[in-house]
Design a protein around this motif. Structure first.
Motif, PDB file in Angstrom:
ATOM      1  N   LYS A  20       0.822  -1.203   0.000  1.00  0.00           N
ATOM      2  CA  LYS A  20       0.000   0.000   0.000  1.00  0.00           C
ATOM      3  C   LYS A  20       0.859   1.257   0.000  1.00  0.00           C
ATOM      4  O   LYS A  20       0.550   2.236  -0.697  1.00  0.00           O
ATOM      5  CB  LYS A  20      -0.922   0.005   1.225  1.00  0.00           C
ATOM      6  CG  LYS A  20      -1.829   1.221   1.300  1.00  0.00           C
ATOM      7  CD  LYS A  20      -2.671   1.254   2.556  1.00  0.00           C
ATOM      8  CE  LYS A  20      -1.893   1.784   3.738  1.00  0.00           C
ATOM      9  NZ  LYS A  20      -2.766   2.131   4.886  1.00  0.00           N
ATOM     10  N   GLU A  21       1.949   1.227   0.751  1.00  0.00           N
ATOM     11  CA  GLU A  21       2.727   2.441   1.000  1.00  0.00           C
ATOM     12  C   GLU A  21       3.849   2.686   0.000  1.00  0.00           C
ATOM     13  O   GLU A  21       4.213   3.844  -0.243  1.00  0.00           O
ATOM     14  CB  GLU A  21       3.335   2.369   2.413  1.00  0.00           C
ATOM     15  CG  GLU A  21       2.308   2.347   3.532  1.00  0.00           C
ATOM     16  CD  GLU A  21       1.577   3.665   3.668  1.00  0.00           C
ATOM     17  OE1 GLU A  21       2.228   4.715   3.514  1.00  0.00           O
ATOM     18  OE2 GLU A  21       0.360   3.643   3.921  1.00  0.00           O
ATOM     19  N   LYS A  22       4.406   1.645  -0.583  1.00  0.00           N
ATOM     20  CA  LYS A  22       5.651   1.790  -1.343  1.00  0.00           C
ATOM     21  C   LYS A  22       5.491   1.441  -2.820  1.00  0.00           C
ATOM     22  O   LYS A  22       5.123   0.321  -3.185  1.00  0.00           O
ATOM     23  CB  LYS A  22       6.743   0.886  -0.740  1.00  0.00           C
ATOM     24  CG  LYS A  22       7.036   1.147   0.733  1.00  0.00           C
ATOM     25  CD  LYS A  22       7.628   2.535   0.954  1.00  0.00           C
ATOM     26  CE  LYS A  22       8.006   2.752   2.414  1.00  0.00           C
ATOM     27  NZ  LYS A  22       8.548   4.114   2.648  1.00  0.00           N
ATOM     28  N   SER A  23       5.821   2.397  -3.669  1.00  0.00           N
ATOM     29  CA  SER A  23       5.766   2.169  -5.110  1.00  0.00           C
ATOM     30  C   SER A  23       6.732   1.065  -5.535  1.00  0.00           C
ATOM     31  O   SER A  23       6.408   0.247  -6.399  1.00  0.00           O
ATOM     32  CB  SER A  23       6.098   3.463  -5.854  1.00  0.00           C
ATOM     33  OG  SER A  23       6.168   3.253  -7.239  1.00  0.00           O
ATOM     34  N   ARG A  24       7.904   1.037  -4.916  1.00  0.00           N
ATOM     35  CA  ARG A  24       8.895   0.036  -5.324  1.00  0.00           C
ATOM     36  C   ARG A  24       8.416  -1.385  -5.017  1.00  0.00           C
ATOM     37  O   ARG A  24       8.762  -2.328  -5.733  1.00  0.00           O
ATOM     38  CB  ARG A  24      10.248   0.308  -4.671  1.00  0.00           C
ATOM     39  CG  ARG A  24      10.288   0.218  -3.163  1.00  0.00           C
ATOM     40  CD  ARG A  24      11.719   0.400  -2.651  1.00  0.00           C
ATOM     41  NE  ARG A  24      11.784   0.370  -1.196  1.00  0.00           N
ATOM     42  CZ  ARG A  24      11.720   1.435  -0.427  1.00  0.00           C
ATOM     43  NH1 ARG A  24      11.555   2.628  -0.989  1.00  0.00           N
ATOM     44  NH2 ARG A  24      11.795   1.325   0.879  1.00  0.00           N
ATOM     45  N   THR A  25       7.625  -1.539  -3.940  1.00  0.00           N
ATOM     46  CA  THR A  25       7.068  -2.859  -3.626  1.00  0.00           C
ATOM     47  C   THR A  25       6.032  -3.257  -4.674  1.00  0.00           C
ATOM     48  O   THR A  25       5.983  -4.413  -5.111  1.00  0.00           O
ATOM     49  CB  THR A  25       6.431  -2.862  -2.227  1.00  0.00           C
ATOM     50  OG1 THR A  25       7.398  -2.467  -1.265  1.00  0.00           O
ATOM     51  CG2 THR A  25       5.896  -4.239  -1.870  1.00  0.00           C
ATOM     52  N   THR A  31       1.985  -6.208  -8.211  1.00  0.00           N
ATOM     53  CA  THR A  31       0.654  -6.287  -7.612  1.00  0.00           C
ATOM     54  C   THR A  31       0.342  -4.955  -6.934  1.00  0.00           C
ATOM     55  O   THR A  31       1.233  -4.124  -6.709  1.00  0.00           O
ATOM     56  CB  THR A  31       0.555  -7.411  -6.572  1.00  0.00           C
ATOM     57  OG1 THR A  31       1.522  -7.189  -5.540  1.00  0.00           O
ATOM     58  CG2 THR A  31       0.783  -8.772  -7.208  1.00  0.00           C
ATOM     59  N   PHE A  32      -0.917  -4.766  -6.579  1.00  0.00           N
ATOM     60  CA  PHE A  32      -1.329  -3.545  -5.888  1.00  0.00           C
ATOM     61  C   PHE A  32      -2.629  -3.826  -5.137  1.00  0.00           C
ATOM     62  O   PHE A  32      -3.252  -4.883  -5.317  1.00  0.00           O
ATOM     63  CB  PHE A  32      -1.511  -2.385  -6.868  1.00  0.00           C
ATOM     64  CG  PHE A  32      -2.632  -2.577  -7.867  1.00  0.00           C
ATOM     65  CD1 PHE A  32      -3.853  -1.930  -7.708  1.00  0.00           C
ATOM     66  CD2 PHE A  32      -2.472  -3.409  -8.974  1.00  0.00           C
ATOM     67  CE1 PHE A  32      -4.884  -2.097  -8.613  1.00  0.00           C
ATOM     68  CE2 PHE A  32      -3.498  -3.584  -9.894  1.00  0.00           C
ATOM     69  CZ  PHE A  32      -4.713  -2.930  -9.712  1.00  0.00           C
ATOM     70  N   ILE A  33      -3.035  -2.874  -4.303  1.00  0.00           N
ATOM     71  CA  ILE A  33      -4.225  -3.038  -3.476  1.00  0.00           C
ATOM     72  C   ILE A  33      -5.359  -2.161  -3.993  1.00  0.00           C
ATOM     73  O   ILE A  33      -5.150  -1.004  -4.360  1.00  0.00           O
ATOM     74  CB  ILE A  33      -3.920  -2.694  -2.006  1.00  0.00           C
ATOM     75  CG1 ILE A  33      -3.004  -3.774  -1.403  1.00  0.00           C
ATOM     76  CG2 ILE A  33      -5.202  -2.597  -1.181  1.00  0.00           C
ATOM     77  CD1 ILE A  33      -2.621  -3.512   0.041  1.00  0.00           C
ATOM     78  N   THR A 155       4.318   9.687 -10.984  1.00  0.00           N
ATOM     79  CA  THR A 155       3.651   8.969  -9.901  1.00  0.00           C
ATOM     80  C   THR A 155       3.206   7.596 -10.388  1.00  0.00           C
ATOM     81  O   THR A 155       2.739   7.455 -11.515  1.00  0.00           O
ATOM     82  CB  THR A 155       2.423   9.765  -9.415  1.00  0.00           C
ATOM     83  OG1 THR A 155       2.839  11.066  -9.017  1.00  0.00           O
ATOM     84  CG2 THR A 155       1.751   9.081  -8.235  1.00  0.00           C
ATOM     85  N   ASP A 156       3.387   6.603  -9.551  1.00  0.00           N
ATOM     86  CA  ASP A 156       2.927   5.245  -9.828  1.00  0.00           C
ATOM     87  C   ASP A 156       1.404   5.253  -9.968  1.00  0.00           C
ATOM     88  O   ASP A 156       0.685   5.655  -9.051  1.00  0.00           O
ATOM     89  CB  ASP A 156       3.378   4.362  -8.666  1.00  0.00           C
ATOM     90  CG  ASP A 156       2.774   2.974  -8.682  1.00  0.00           C
ATOM     91  OD1 ASP A 156       2.250   2.555  -9.729  1.00  0.00           O
ATOM     92  OD2 ASP A 156       2.827   2.309  -7.632  1.00  0.00           O
TER      93      ASP A 156
END
Length: 267
Positions: A20-25, A31-33, A155-156
């Motif tokens: 949720k917090e990190k673009s690099r993750t 994946t994303f939330i 921005t991601d």
């Protein structure tokens, strides 16, 4: 029986918090939330693959969950979470008690195929604020244009704040990203007229024939379009202003021009 997670210290929940917090993750895991029933439904309709649903059944209605699962063309893992875990992962203060983990898409120019012979496209150069990007996507959805291109993204696009501010329109619109040079080449190779919203060497937007293939290009509110765009436009266009200032919010400007284009095409 569904899997249950009750602790915010659970390793999987910690991983999702980073997602949720990190673009690099998000980029690393691809994946994303997604948060909210409407947004998840729009993602499914937009061809996104949902891997997991995390549900707080003290908030979510069982019938609503079943309807969502039945609408999916594939099986989705469901994990029940406590309200404390849900609050850890949620970005909204009021929500429906459901989050999803989804696979992201490669938003590449080469994947774009237009159904229309005369596509109408919105290009946003280097938008940075999630709220502005979300508003542009809502505008694109409202107008029903063929695609949105983000040039030199800052921005991601899978940032939760973009999903929230777009109210899920991230999933209803064909989107691609690329450098300014790549997008200009893409448009010129397809003989798509490029109309840059600019203050200099411009004509009133109402004087343009938008019935032909057209890309409306908007820049940032602070600096406008870069010279690379301005030197490659078919024509620069301007919205005549009657007040003391010479600019508006980028999504408002885009909406004015795009709705004029649609008006012309429907005449």
């Amino acid at each position: 029986m569904r899997k249950q997670i009750s602790s915010v210290q659970n390793p999987y929940i910690k991983e999702l918090f980073l997602l949720k917090e990190k673009s690099r993750t998000r980029k690393r895991t691809q994946t994303f939330i997604i948060e909210g029933l409407r947004e998840i439904s729009l993602a499914l309709n937009g061809g996104y693959t949902i891997k997991t649903l995390l549900v707080d059944m003290s908030i979510l209605n069982e019938a609503a969950l079943n309807n969502l699962l039945e609408s999916a063309p594939f099986e989705i893992e469901v994990i029940e979470i406590t309200s404390k875990v849900h609050q850890k992962l949620a970005t909204r203060t009021t929500t429906e008690g459901i989050l999803a983990v989804a696979n992201s898409k490669n938003l590449l120019l080469e994947t774009i195929e237009f159904k229309s012979e005369n596509p109408l496209i919105l290009v946003a150069e280097a938008p940075e604020k999630p709220g502005n990007i979300g508003a542009l996507l809502r505008t694109a959805d409202a107008v029903g244009i063929d695609a949105v291109f983000i040039a030199n993204p800052k921005t991601d696009l899978y940032n939760p704040n973009i999903i929230r501010s777009s109210v899920g329109c991230l999933f209803t619109t064909t989107i691609a990203t690329g450098t300014t040079s790549e997008i200009i080449s893409f448009l010129k190779e397809r003989n798509i007229n490029i109309y840059g919203a600019a203050l200099t060497a411009s004509v009133a937007y109402q004087t343009i024939d938008f019935k032909k293939s057209a890309a409306i290009v908007v820049g940032t509110e602070a600096t406008g379009l870069t010279n690379e765009w301005l030197s490659n436009t078919t024509k620069n266009i301007i919205i005549p202003m009657r007040g003391a200032i010479d600019s508006m919010n980028v999504s408002v400007s885009a909406a004015i021009i795009l709705f004029e284009a649609v008006r012309q095409r429907n005449c």
